[in-house]
Design a protein around this motif. Structure first.
Motif, PDB file in Angstrom:
ATOM      1  N   GLU A  11      78.529  23.322  27.146  1.00  0.00           N
ATOM      2  CA  GLU A  11      79.868  23.848  27.448  1.00  0.00           C
ATOM      3  C   GLU A  11      80.560  24.272  26.156  1.00  0.00           C
ATOM      4  O   GLU A  11      81.148  25.349  26.080  1.00  0.00           O
ATOM      5  CB  GLU A  11      80.702  22.828  28.211  1.00  0.00           C
ATOM      6  N   LEU A  12      80.471  23.441  25.122  1.00  0.00           N
ATOM      7  CA  LEU A  12      81.106  23.802  23.845  1.00  0.00           C
ATOM      8  C   LEU A  12      80.512  25.066  23.252  1.00  0.00           C
ATOM      9  O   LEU A  12      81.226  25.931  22.754  1.00  0.00           O
ATOM     10  CB  LEU A  12      80.924  22.673  22.816  1.00  0.00           C
ATOM     11  N   LEU A  13      79.197  25.168  23.277  1.00  0.00           N
ATOM     12  CA  LEU A  13      78.542  26.286  22.602  1.00  0.00           C
ATOM     13  C   LEU A  13      78.576  27.569  23.415  1.00  0.00           C
ATOM     14  O   LEU A  13      78.735  28.649  22.870  1.00  0.00           O
ATOM     15  CB  LEU A  13      77.074  25.950  22.296  1.00  0.00           C
ATOM     16  N   TRP A  50      87.187  17.872  22.343  1.00  0.00           N
ATOM     17  CA  TRP A  50      86.568  18.372  23.577  1.00  0.00           C
ATOM     18  C   TRP A  50      86.705  17.328  24.693  1.00  0.00           C
ATOM     19  O   TRP A  50      87.079  17.658  25.823  1.00  0.00           O
ATOM     20  CB  TRP A  50      85.081  18.714  23.377  1.00  0.00           C
ATOM     21  N   PHE A  78      81.417  24.673  15.064  1.00  0.00           N
ATOM     22  CA  PHE A  78      80.420  24.110  15.955  1.00  0.00           C
ATOM     23  C   PHE A  78      79.629  23.005  15.267  1.00  0.00           C
ATOM     24  O   PHE A  78      79.248  23.137  14.109  1.00  0.00           O
ATOM     25  CB  PHE A  78      79.491  25.196  16.466  1.00  0.00           C
ATOM     26  N   LEU A 134      77.150  19.631  25.369  1.00  0.00           N
ATOM     27  CA  LEU A 134      77.245  20.564  24.247  1.00  0.00           C
ATOM     28  C   LEU A 134      77.069  22.024  24.699  1.00  0.00           C
ATOM     29  O   LEU A 134      77.545  22.947  24.022  1.00  0.00           O
ATOM     30  CB  LEU A 134      76.208  20.198  23.175  1.00  0.00           C
ATOM     31  N   LEU A 156      77.527  14.980  21.301  1.00  0.00           N
ATOM     32  CA  LEU A 156      77.708  15.648  22.595  1.00  0.00           C
ATOM     33  C   LEU A 156      76.442  16.368  23.072  1.00  0.00           C
ATOM     34  O   LEU A 156      76.440  16.990  24.136  1.00  0.00           O
ATOM     35  CB  LEU A 156      78.894  16.621  22.557  1.00  0.00           C
TER      36      LEU A 156
END
Lengths: 447, 447
Positions: A190-192, B73, B3, A188, B11
């Motif tokens: 990486e996503l955030l 993702w 998000f 997460l 994740l």
């Protein structure tokens, strides 16, 4: 009732912020207040801190407001008046923020953030401001120490599982990347935050198979591009020999083993033995990752022993900042309605007024000393505290994390040798200017 | 891309969980796996732990799934196959959970949670399971020590600002309430968990006024029902005298001062002096709250000195569990496809198979010893691990927090004297049954 996002909720605060706000409202106390956030003392295990968390603070300040659900809670709680609830409905942060950019090195008593805003705004943001700045600064500072100890070996954050909750794990991934880690295992993050993500395998994967080398082979087939095999489940050196035996079979399938991971026992000793087994088996390009209870001290020892370890995975001790799990920090009112002030509680006295830090370097470009002075006392040296928000709005675009990471790396280069070596009990001298001493004296004389 | 909520995102995990899952999928390894979560060792500063976090774990297991954004993702990351993404779309937790109820006391090697589920389900929940159980258990255990030290004096959590992020602050408020605190200063903890919320005032409120007693008066008028005044901003005893002078004027307005707070210096010494000033000023019903760097040791000393302190506010050191900031804990595969297994890594060997704990009490009803055995080995004594989820669903309604809090209080009563006194290096004997020893031997013989 729908639950607010815990990260942005304005009720992620102490009750006393609201009770004080009601007091300010009733007294019409809405003049400009100046608060500063700083660390009072450096413990012997920290010669420097690295500022982090500013980006999350800015997002919080920009978005902070009361949702209808939150106002409903305030009303129903019974602590507050109806007019106060009306007042909160309009509450926004409209003030200025000055701060050290993320990745900046700082020392005791130096403010890393300054809020200048009408008193009820500057007051209400206190709790979350401290919460955001103290933890990321803590994690970045610990991670920076690991980076210095590693002398160029890449580091990866493995700490999510033993972080204090979800946000700590994510912010530690961000803070450690800022401080110079190569990335994190936390998906997460990486996503955030765009933190590069890395992964290997766990003991359970090995154990779920009856035969260890079968587990290795299955994992390699499932992840042919990223074959990093954990070899310590039963016997580390035996595991390494199985890797050597397996490599040709995998090669026939077009799969190359990228690395092995050691996670227990004497990591230095195992690394030497495993390196020898791999080299003798023709696998000199297979890299060794070490994990398990690592911190800057263990890393320093590994580097001193010249252990053939290519990657270092650091978890719990960085995420929890285990030797210094909190920052001795405060967010203190330094000025109200044009009048500088300070708290004088025993052992907790602070320097009054708005402050600036000027940094001085020696001939090698390393930090020599800092000067803490009043914000309007222009001095020589590098000015460290910049304006970030004006009237609640950013004055320039957010700094992308990779750019802050470069700034952090440059800052670490600027540390004096004794701090780069992590020598306990050493720090940088922060001189208090005459202007600031005079102000403190004037403030004390007023009372 | 929107998000995900960081608390529920699937994740919020380590990358290797996903890479292993792809391996399991490709090999068709979906048989039943049994994992257990336990603490390997008790440090000398912890004679016991208090289990906490089960409720948040259950919510996570019930709701865990991949949202379309999260699947996107996974697909875009480039690490995984298309068929794996399809597979994740259907991923749900359909297994069983056995656990110790929240508030239960436990010791080294005793599992507080056991997951029994198809391997890819039991594997993927690992990271967040550890993250949730370790932190709340850490905070509840530290808070329980404060409760024991306080000998009946009410405790309040002030720790949010120095917690490691938002979730840590909220979970510490919950865990400390579970362990016996009276409540927390954290407003959002009341909304989320129903934790009673308490508040006083900060130094900034005093400083924003030019005259300290004016600040006291304004605060009292704004919060006539909850007048607790902070008296250490400049001089604690002088502050107490101003309270005495102010009280009659407030009384005329129908406002009673409920308490004062001390936040710096030698709290015991100040408490005696302030109590005397208040008593002599006719304010014997004004209560004293103490805060500032408190932990179980400081509280023990205060109680031993019979300091006239009525309320204790504990912040940083509880929230950060400062002396033991992480649990030496693991979530280990103990059985797969009917075959018990164990990890044998140096210094990290574990007992194999599904386990149960039986507790034995002495004649006074205090814990005498525990027996760790296999789940199918029925024994005398109190059975500690219960079934919570079956096929992914709760088998009974969630236990309300106040009820778990009563259980925790009863558990603390059951501690042997040496643990109630927090004597360092003492713990309770956990005996390993013959059945479990036999199983371990059989598992080792198989390899």
């Amino acid at each position: 009732m729908s639950f607010p996002d815990i990260r942005s909720s304005i009720l992620l605060t102490d009750l006393y912020q609201l009770t004080m706000l009601q007091g300010y409202m009733e007294q019409g106390m809405e003049e400009t207040a100046v608060f500063e956030f700083f660390s009072r003392k450096m413990p012997p295990q920290r010669g420097f801190y690295m500022a982090a968390g500013l980006e999350q603070l800015v997002e919080f300040l920009e978005q902070a407001r009361f949702t209808p659900e939150e106002l409903e809670w305030v009303e129903k709680s019974g602590y507050f008046s109806k007019s106060f609830v009306k007042y909160l409905e309009r509450w926004r942060f409209t003030g200025d923020l000055h701060a050290m950019p993320e990745g900046t090195i700082f020392f005791a008593n130096e403010p890393i953030a300054r809020i200048t805003a009408p008193l009820p705004e500057a007051q209400l943001v206190e709790t979350r401001l401290i919460n955001l700045l103290q933890y990321q600064t803590l994690a970045a500072s610990k991670a920076a120490r690991c980076v210095l100890a590693a002398s160029g070996k890449p580091l990866i954050d493995f700490g999510l599982r033993r972080a204090h909750g979800a946000e700590a794990g994510l912010l530690a991934a961000r803070a450690s990347y800022l401080a110079g880690f190569a990335g994190s295992a936390t998906v997460l993050a990486e996503l955030l935050f765009g933190v590069p993500v890395f992964g290997t395998m766990a003991h359970s994967f090995i154990q779920a198979h009856t035969v260890e080398s079968e587990a290795f082979e299955h994992f390699a087939e499932a992840q042919p591009e990223n074959v990093i095999l954990l070899i310590d489940t039963y016997d580390t050196e035996e595991g390494a020999k199985k890797i050597v035996a397996l490599a040709p079979r995998l090669k026939d399938k077009g799969i190359a083993i990228k690395g092995v991971r050691l996670d227990s026992g004497d990591l230095v000793d195992h690394a030497f033995k495993v390196r020898k087994i791999l080299d003798e088996g023709g696998l000199s390009d297979v890299q060794i990752t070490a994990s398990g209870n690592l911190d800057e001290y263990a890393i320093q020892a590994m580097v001193a022993d010249q252990a053939p370890i290519d990657f270092l995975a650091v978890g719990t001790k960085m995420t929890a900042s285990a030797d210094v799990p909190y920052l001795d920090c405060a967010y203190k009112l330094q000025e109200y309605a044009g009048r500088a002030c300070r708290k004088k509680s025993e052992g907790k006295a602070t320097w009054p007024g708005r402050k600036q830090v000027y940094r001085h370097y020696d001939s090698q470009g390393h930090i020599d000393h800092d000067v803490l002075t009043t914000a309007d006392d222009s001095q020589d040296g590098e000015l460290i505290i910049e304006k970030i928000l004006e009237c609640g709005k950013r004055i320039s675009s957010p700094i992308p994390l990779p750019q802050s990471r470069e700034h952090a790396a440059a800052q670490l280069q600027r540390l004096p040798e004794k701090l780069r070596l992590l020598r306990e009990g050493t720090t940088v001298d922060v001189q208090v200017s005459q202007a600031l001493r005079d102000l403190a004296q004037a403030v004390d004389a007023q009372r």
